[in-house]
Design a protein around this motif. Sequence first.
Motif, PDB file in Angstrom:
ATOM      1  N   GLU A  56       0.829  -1.209   0.000  1.00 40.10           N
ATOM      2  CA  GLU A  56       0.000   0.000   0.000  1.00 40.10           C
ATOM      3  C   GLU A  56       0.864   1.259   0.000  1.00 40.10           C
ATOM      4  O   GLU A  56       0.585   2.217  -0.723  1.00 40.10           O
ATOM      5  CB  GLU A  56      -0.915   0.010   1.217  1.00 40.10           C
ATOM      6  N   ASP A  57       1.922   1.250   0.835  1.00 39.26           N
ATOM      7  CA  ASP A  57       2.819   2.410   0.908  1.00 39.26           C
ATOM      8  C   ASP A  57       3.429   2.709  -0.458  1.00 39.26           C
ATOM      9  O   ASP A  57       3.493   3.859  -0.887  1.00 39.26           O
ATOM     10  CB  ASP A  57       3.953   2.162   1.910  1.00 39.26           C
ATOM     11  N   ILE A  58       3.882   1.660  -1.149  1.00 40.23           N
ATOM     12  CA  ILE A  58       4.546   1.827  -2.442  1.00 40.23           C
ATOM     13  C   ILE A  58       3.555   2.285  -3.505  1.00 40.23           C
ATOM     14  O   ILE A  58       3.911   3.062  -4.396  1.00 40.23           O
ATOM     15  CB  ILE A  58       5.289   0.539  -2.823  1.00 40.23           C
ATOM     16  N   GLU A  59       2.317   1.843  -3.403  1.00 44.89           N
ATOM     17  CA  GLU A  59       1.298   2.332  -4.342  1.00 44.89           C
ATOM     18  C   GLU A  59       1.092   3.833  -4.174  1.00 44.89           C
ATOM     19  O   GLU A  59       0.874   4.553  -5.150  1.00 44.89           O
ATOM     20  CB  GLU A  59      -0.011   1.578  -4.144  1.00 44.89           C
ATOM     21  N   ASP A  60       1.185   4.326  -2.926  1.00 51.47           N
ATOM     22  CA  ASP A  60       1.015   5.758  -2.654  1.00 51.47           C
ATOM     23  C   ASP A  60       2.278   6.562  -2.949  1.00 51.47           C
ATOM     24  O   ASP A  60       2.206   7.711  -3.361  1.00 51.47           O
ATOM     25  CB  ASP A  60       0.612   5.978  -1.190  1.00 51.47           C
ATOM     26  N   ASN A  61       3.445   5.976  -2.664  1.00 46.55           N
ATOM     27  CA  ASN A  61       4.730   6.642  -2.856  1.00 46.55           C
ATOM     28  C   ASN A  61       5.761   5.566  -3.221  1.00 46.55           C
ATOM     29  O   ASN A  61       6.192   4.820  -2.350  1.00 46.55           O
ATOM     30  CB  ASN A  61       5.143   7.368  -1.573  1.00 46.55           C
ATOM     31  N   PRO A  62       6.158   5.481  -4.488  1.00 46.37           N
ATOM     32  CA  PRO A  62       7.006   4.376  -4.930  1.00 46.37           C
ATOM     33  C   PRO A  62       8.476   4.480  -4.537  1.00 46.37           C
ATOM     34  O   PRO A  62       9.251   3.562  -4.809  1.00 46.37           O
ATOM     35  CB  PRO A  62       6.860   4.418  -6.455  1.00 46.37           C
ATOM     36  N   TYR A  63       8.875   5.562  -3.875  1.00 45.49           N
ATOM     37  CA  TYR A  63      10.283   5.735  -3.546  1.00 45.49           C
ATOM     38  C   TYR A  63      10.614   5.039  -2.234  1.00 45.49           C
ATOM     39  O   TYR A  63       9.957   5.245  -1.216  1.00 45.49           O
ATOM     40  CB  TYR A  63      10.646   7.218  -3.517  1.00 45.49           C
ATOM     41  N   VAL A  64      11.649   4.190  -2.284  1.00 45.51           N
ATOM     42  CA  VAL A  64      12.051   3.392  -1.125  1.00 45.51           C
ATOM     43  C   VAL A  64      13.533   3.584  -0.855  1.00 45.51           C
ATOM     44  O   VAL A  64      14.285   4.054  -1.709  1.00 45.51           O
ATOM     45  CB  VAL A  64      11.743   1.884  -1.343  1.00 45.51           C
ATOM     46  N   HIS A  65      13.940   3.186   0.339  1.00 45.05           N
ATOM     47  CA  HIS A  65      15.345   3.193   0.739  1.00 45.05           C
ATOM     48  C   HIS A  65      15.659   1.796   1.253  1.00 45.05           C
ATOM     49  O   HIS A  65      14.879   1.223   2.025  1.00 45.05           O
ATOM     50  CB  HIS A  65      15.577   4.242   1.837  1.00 45.05           C
ATOM     51  N   ILE A  66      16.789   1.237   0.817  1.00 47.84           N
ATOM     52  CA  ILE A  66      17.164  -0.134   1.172  1.00 47.84           C
ATOM     53  C   ILE A  66      18.575  -0.124   1.741  1.00 47.84           C
ATOM     54  O   ILE A  66      19.470   0.533   1.195  1.00 47.84           O
ATOM     55  CB  ILE A  66      17.109  -1.044  -0.073  1.00 47.84           C
ATOM     56  N   LEU A  67      18.780  -0.868   2.825  1.00 54.93           N
ATOM     57  CA  LEU A  67      20.106  -1.091   3.404  1.00 54.93           C
ATOM     58  C   LEU A  67      20.442  -2.567   3.274  1.00 54.93           C
ATOM     59  O   LEU A  67      19.629  -3.422   3.640  1.00 54.93           O
ATOM     60  CB  LEU A  67      20.125  -0.723   4.889  1.00 54.93           C
ATOM     61  N   LEU A  68      21.625  -2.860   2.771  1.00 56.43           N
ATOM     62  CA  LEU A  68      22.101  -4.240   2.657  1.00 56.43           C
ATOM     63  C   LEU A  68      23.548  -4.302   3.106  1.00 56.43           C
ATOM     64  O   LEU A  68      24.356  -3.447   2.748  1.00 56.43           O
ATOM     65  CB  LEU A  68      22.028  -4.727   1.207  1.00 56.43           C
ATOM     66  N   GLY A  69      23.879  -5.346   3.872  1.00 53.82           N
ATOM     67  CA  GLY A  69      25.259  -5.558   4.283  1.00 53.82           C
ATOM     68  C   GLY A  69      25.488  -5.214   5.731  1.00 53.82           C
ATOM     69  O   GLY A  69      24.557  -4.950   6.494  1.00 53.82           O
ATOM     70  N   TYR A  70      26.738  -5.258   6.124  1.00 54.21           N
ATOM     71  CA  TYR A  70      27.233  -4.817   7.425  1.00 54.21           C
ATOM     72  C   TYR A  70      26.927  -5.747   8.591  1.00 54.21           C
ATOM     73  O   TYR A  70      27.675  -5.806   9.547  1.00 54.21           O
ATOM     74  CB  TYR A  70      26.699  -3.418   7.745  1.00 54.21           C
ATOM     75  N   GLU A  71      25.837  -6.510   8.533  1.00 53.14           N
ATOM     76  CA  GLU A  71      25.405  -7.245   9.717  1.00 53.14           C
ATOM     77  C   GLU A  71      26.279  -8.432  10.068  1.00 53.14           C
ATOM     78  O   GLU A  71      26.222  -8.916  11.177  1.00 53.14           O
ATOM     79  CB  GLU A  71      23.943  -7.690   9.593  1.00 53.14           C
ATOM     80  N   GLU A  72      27.099  -8.915   9.158  1.00 52.02           N
ATOM     81  CA  GLU A  72      27.923 -10.072   9.459  1.00 52.02           C
ATOM     82  C   GLU A  72      29.387  -9.673   9.451  1.00 52.02           C
ATOM     83  O   GLU A  72      29.978  -9.460   8.405  1.00 52.02           O
ATOM     84  CB  GLU A  72      27.640 -11.192   8.452  1.00 52.02           C
ATOM     85  N   ARG A  73      29.956  -9.591  10.616  1.00 47.72           N
ATOM     86  CA  ARG A  73      31.323  -9.097  10.775  1.00 47.72           C
ATOM     87  C   ARG A  73      32.347  -9.854   9.927  1.00 47.72           C
ATOM     88  O   ARG A  73      33.263  -9.271   9.388  1.00 47.72           O
ATOM     89  CB  ARG A  73      31.740  -9.172  12.244  1.00 47.72           C
TER      90      ARG A  73
END
Length: 141
Positions: A56-73
């Motif tokens: 629903e959020d993406i239908e209203d506003n398609p812009y997203v922010h994604i974080l990947l990485g860092y969690e495994e030392r």
Amino acid sequence: MSSESLKERIAEVLKLNRIGVLSTIKDNRPYARYMTFHHEGFTLFTPTVEDTHKVEDIEDNPYVHILLGYEERERGEAFIEVEAEAETATNPDDRKKAWSEKVAEKYSGPEDERFIVLVCRPSVIRYRNDDEPESAEEIHL
């Protein structure tokens, strides 16, 4: 760092990290949730279920922010921040890109209408590595 070297480092983070955080905006407030990501090049695909707030959020506003990485030392301190435009996949090939055995437990196949895949097409990817503070760079796609 050269553009090709930066792309290689980003590709390595994508290869090593499938779980990340997807953030959306609803009523001017951010919402974040952990998601599983698959990728082809720099385009990200993530499965979800129908009738969720994120869809629903993406239908209203398609812009997203994604974080990947860092969690495994043991994989280093590198991570990426992705600014992307997201949409619900309608192309059967895109839906197949997010198919996995775990998803298969819930759905009959990638064609199952209840199986939803979000396609996230980046406009900017920032690469950061705490082991190399000067490595903070970005590419515009």
